[in-house]
Design a protein around this motif. Sequence first.
Motif, mmCIF file in Angstrom:
data_model
loop_
_atom_site.group_PDB
_atom_site.id
_atom_site.type_symbol
_atom_site.label_atom_id
_atom_site.label_comp_id
_atom_site.label_asym_id
_atom_site.label_seq_id
_atom_site.Cartn_x
_atom_site.Cartn_y
_atom_site.Cartn_z
ATOM 1 N N LYS A 92 0.990 -0.965 -0.090
ATOM 2 C CA LYS A 92 -0.025 -0.102 -0.124
ATOM 3 C C LYS A 92 0.838 1.375 -0.304
ATOM 4 O O LYS A 92 1.992 1.358 0.972
ATOM 5 N N THR A 146 1.031 5.730 -1.339
ATOM 6 C CA THR A 146 0.233 7.172 -1.288
ATOM 7 C C THR A 146 0.727 7.888 -2.676
ATOM 8 O O THR A 146 1.623 8.108 -2.616
ATOM 9 N N PRO A 185 -4.627 6.869 -1.748
ATOM 10 C CA PRO A 185 -3.905 5.533 -1.385
ATOM 11 C C PRO A 185 -4.230 4.515 -2.804
ATOM 12 O O PRO A 185 -5.073 4.782 -3.462
ATOM 13 N N VAL A 240 -2.769 0.172 -4.024
ATOM 14 C CA VAL A 240 -1.813 -0.982 -3.874
ATOM 15 C C VAL A 240 -1.046 -1.133 -5.175
ATOM 16 O O VAL A 240 -1.597 -1.379 -6.211
#
Length: 75
Positions: free
Chosen positions: A3, A5, A11, A13
Amino acid sequence: MIKLTRLDDEPFVLNAELIRYVERRPDTFITLTSGDRIVVKESMDDVIERAVDYQQKKHFMPMPNMHHSVETSSL
């Protein structure tokens, strides 16, 4: 999967298997095996730590039992 940002605080993945290399200039740039580049808020060290942690956990996960047999026993 790790994960991360984006710079706009979104955010997402990322499949850590796709990371070719990580650079700090001063933002953190991730270059993927496809040649695509992603800029993230996390530091280069954070990205590396998450990718290494992902790889280590991947190898410790038990494989799912694909051959699930049903046994009947008579008493």
